[in-house]
Design an enzyme around this catalytic site. Structure first.
Site, mmCIF file in Angstrom:
data_model
loop_
_atom_site.group_PDB
_atom_site.id
_atom_site.type_symbol
_atom_site.label_atom_id
_atom_site.label_comp_id
_atom_site.label_asym_id
_atom_site.label_seq_id
_atom_site.Cartn_x
_atom_site.Cartn_y
_atom_site.Cartn_z
ATOM 1 N N ARG A 116 0.381 -4.799 -4.741
ATOM 2 C CA ARG A 116 0.470 -5.810 -3.680
ATOM 3 C C ARG A 116 0.793 -7.152 -4.323
ATOM 4 O O ARG A 116 0.073 -7.609 -5.213
ATOM 5 C CB ARG A 116 -0.857 -5.898 -2.926
ATOM 6 C CG ARG A 116 -1.138 -4.668 -2.072
ATOM 7 C CD ARG A 116 -2.202 -4.977 -1.048
ATOM 8 N NE ARG A 116 -2.607 -3.781 -0.330
ATOM 9 C CZ ARG A 116 -1.952 -3.282 0.721
ATOM 10 N NH1 ARG A 116 -0.876 -3.873 1.178
ATOM 11 N NH2 ARG A 116 -2.400 -2.185 1.329
ATOM 12 N N THR B 241 6.027 -6.858 2.324
ATOM 13 C CA THR B 241 7.186 -6.500 1.507
ATOM 14 C C THR B 241 8.478 -7.020 2.128
ATOM 15 O O THR B 241 9.384 -7.491 1.431
ATOM 16 C CB THR B 241 7.261 -4.959 1.385
ATOM 17 O OG1 THR B 241 6.067 -4.518 0.754
ATOM 18 C CG2 THR B 241 8.468 -4.505 0.595
ATOM 19 N N THR C 257 4.769 2.501 6.186
ATOM 20 C CA THR C 257 3.363 2.101 6.313
ATOM 21 C C THR C 257 2.638 3.062 7.250
ATOM 22 O O THR C 257 3.203 3.475 8.268
ATOM 23 C CB THR C 257 3.149 0.658 6.844
ATOM 24 O OG1 THR C 257 1.777 0.510 7.235
ATOM 25 C CG2 THR C 257 3.989 0.313 8.045
ATOM 26 N N ARG D 271 -4.248 7.745 3.449
ATOM 27 C CA ARG D 271 -2.950 7.454 2.832
ATOM 28 C C ARG D 271 -2.570 8.490 1.774
ATOM 29 O O ARG D 271 -1.509 8.381 1.167
ATOM 30 C CB ARG D 271 -2.998 6.082 2.150
ATOM 31 C CG ARG D 271 -2.940 4.961 3.108
ATOM 32 C CD ARG D 271 -2.405 3.669 2.552
ATOM 33 N NE ARG D 271 -2.599 3.350 1.190
ATOM 34 C CZ ARG D 271 -3.136 2.195 0.749
ATOM 35 N NH1 ARG D 271 -3.579 1.305 1.613
ATOM 36 N NH2 ARG D 271 -3.224 1.943 -0.527
ATOM 37 N N ASP E 106 0.373 2.135 9.012
ATOM 38 C CA ASP E 106 -0.043 1.328 10.173
ATOM 39 C C ASP E 106 0.974 1.355 11.318
ATOM 40 O O ASP E 106 0.636 1.005 12.447
ATOM 41 C CB ASP E 106 -0.261 -0.130 9.750
ATOM 42 C CG ASP E 106 -1.424 -0.287 8.795
ATOM 43 O OD1 ASP E 106 -2.243 0.650 8.721
ATOM 44 O OD2 ASP E 106 -1.521 -1.334 8.127
ATOM 45 N N ASN F 290 5.040 -4.824 6.115
ATOM 46 C CA ASN F 290 5.262 -6.199 6.576
ATOM 47 C C ASN F 290 5.435 -7.246 5.487
ATOM 48 O O ASN F 290 6.422 -7.983 5.482
ATOM 49 C CB ASN F 290 4.094 -6.614 7.467
ATOM 50 C CG ASN F 290 4.321 -6.129 8.871
ATOM 51 O OD1 ASN F 290 5.330 -6.476 9.463
ATOM 52 N ND2 ASN F 290 3.435 -5.301 9.384
ATOM 53 N N GLY G 267 0.842 -1.204 0.000
ATOM 54 C CA GLY G 267 0.000 0.000 0.000
ATOM 55 C C GLY G 267 0.872 1.246 0.000
ATOM 56 O O GLY G 267 1.891 1.283 0.675
HETATM 57 O O1 F6P Z 1 -1.014 -0.131 3.753
HETATM 58 C C1 F6P Z 1 -1.680 -0.267 4.921
HETATM 59 C C2 F6P Z 1 -3.175 -0.170 4.711
HETATM 60 O O2 F6P Z 1 -3.548 1.165 4.429
HETATM 61 C C3 F6P Z 1 -3.955 -0.699 5.889
HETATM 62 O O3 F6P Z 1 -4.118 0.209 6.917
HETATM 63 C C4 F6P Z 1 -5.254 -1.072 5.224
HETATM 64 O O4 F6P Z 1 -5.895 -2.067 5.967
HETATM 65 C C5 F6P Z 1 -4.832 -1.570 3.884
HETATM 66 O O5 F6P Z 1 -3.584 -0.969 3.627
HETATM 67 C C6 F6P Z 1 -5.780 -1.260 2.767
HETATM 68 O O6 F6P Z 1 -5.301 -1.878 1.632
HETATM 69 P P1 F6P Z 1 -5.724 -1.530 0.143
HETATM 70 O O7 F6P Z 1 -5.165 -0.201 -0.208
HETATM 71 O O8 F6P Z 1 -5.106 -2.614 -0.678
HETATM 72 O O9 F6P Z 1 -7.211 -1.506 0.118
#
Ligand code: F6P
Length: 359
Positions: free
Chosen positions: A76, A116, A136, A286, A138, A114, A11
């Site tokens: 991903r 990655t 991240t 994000r 997170d 993680n 992400g």
């Molecule tokens: O990269 C971390 C994150 O933003 C998490 O907090 C969230 O659960 C996930 O990615 C969401 O993933 P995606 O962007 O693939 O929907």
């Protein structure tokens, strides 16, 4: 000639471009433009598997400090998929090694969280020279006190709480705000503290709906008629927590609610006969420009990664530990999560000022 590859994986988050710039500028400063080739690998491991890379120019790394997202693109590529040769009939690890060799890299710089890091560690064990940076929103990467992207996401999430606060207060309403974080509650805890949430629900501390309602009622009788509940997307009730992983998966499949906050809102309003409003900021958390803290952290990490390359110290992740830059062995980081300790200073602080964790 030094040849360095860079990829961003998983992400995206704020600060990726600042980190890319930090690595590149430090390397150009040391080696000079004529003695350095930097290859940008598109869309994370996907580009390394399928040979999607290009030679970059010094100018490509200019003007990106404040830009959100990643100029390299990301994707991903789950670790399970990377290791499974049956899917698509290709050996992804072999492909990545071959493309590394084709580019004649001295080192591959990988930025990720993680998942990655599991693949980065595997590539390092396969003999590739790898240096990684922890990213991240997170903040759940083991081995570093903080990851870049986290603080910017806290800023965005706090802004959401601030905005909800004013309308919740005007209408005397209860709001649930769902923030990102499937396994770790760092983002929810920090935004909850910064935004003055009344109830903070995180995956590390399972909640009891009745305790949440008691807190809401007590607040409305003694203090304020509105309440702000902030919940991590991976938070769970005590009953749900007791289920096996398989049962939890089954229950999630059967649920007709889009996410945990809607399910909780439904439960609370059934039991308390109160209307509950839900806000889910989602990927807004994000997005956008990195905050100044992340710009500095990403630049520090970028420069530190370049130092490792210059000193030919491979197989490490750069980290921020006890207010200084460290490097941690990849095999110590891979596969480990950094969760919020139940007795952490911030959980204690929140409890001290009367925040409930619904437990
Ligand atoms: O990269 C971390 C994150 O933003 C998490 O907090 C969230 O659960 C996930 O990615 C969401 O993933 P995606 O962007 O693939 O929907």
């Amino acid at each position: 000639m030094k040849r360095i590859g860079i990829l961003t994986s998983g992400g995206d988050c704020q600060g990726l471009n600042a980190a890319i710039r930090g690595v590149a500028k430090s390397l150009y400063e040391y080696y000079g433009e004529k003695n350095l080739n930097i290859y940008g690998i598109r869309d994370g491991y996907r580009g390394l598997i399928y040979g999607d890379y290009h030679l970059m120019k010094r100018d490509n790394f200019s003007g990106i400090l404040t830009v959100g997202g990643t100029i390299l693109g990301t994707s991903r590529q789950p670790f399970k998929l990377i290791k499974n040769n049956d899917i698509g009939n290709i050996d992804r690890i072999e492909c990545m090694i071959n493309n590394y060799k084709k580019m004649k890299l001295d080192c591959l710089v990988i930025m990720g969280g993680n998942g990655t890091h599991k693949t980065a560690n595997l590539l390092s064990q396969e003999g590739l020279n790898i240096v990684t940076l922890p990213k991240t929103i997170d903040n759940d990467l083991w081995g570093t006190d903080i990851t870049f992207g986290f603080q910017s996401a806290v800023n965005v999430a706090t802004n959401v709480l601030d905005c909800i606060h004013t309308t919740a207060s005007s209408h005397s309403r209860v709001f649930i705000i769902e923030l990102m974080g499937h396994k770790a509650g760092w983002l929810t805890l920090h935004a909850g503290l910064a935004g003055g949430a009344d109830i903070i629900l995180i995956p590390e501390i399972p909640y009891d709906v009745k305790s949440i309602i008691d807190t809401m009622n007590e607040r409305s009788l003694k203090y304020k008629k509105f309440s702000i509940i902030v919940i991590a997307e991976g938070a769970m009730s005590k009953e749900y927590f007791k289920l096996s992983k398989k049962e939890q998966k089954e229950k999630r499949k059967q649920s007709h609610f889009p996410s945990v906050s809607y399910e909780l809102a439904n439960e609370i309003s059934n039991l308390s006969k109160q209307e509950i409003k839900v806000t889910v900021p989602g990927h807004v958390q994000r997005g956008g420009s990195p905050c100044p803290f992340d710009r500095v952290l990403s630049t520090r990490f970028g420069a530190a990664a370049a130092d490792l390359i210059i000193n030919e110290k491979y197989g490490y992740m750069v980290a921020w530990v006890n207010n200084s830059i460290k490097s941690v062995l990849l095999n110590e980081v891979a596969g480990k999560l950094k969760l919020v300790p139940k007795d952490s200073i911030d959980v204690k602080t929140a409890r001290n000022v009367g925040v409930s964790f619904g437990d």
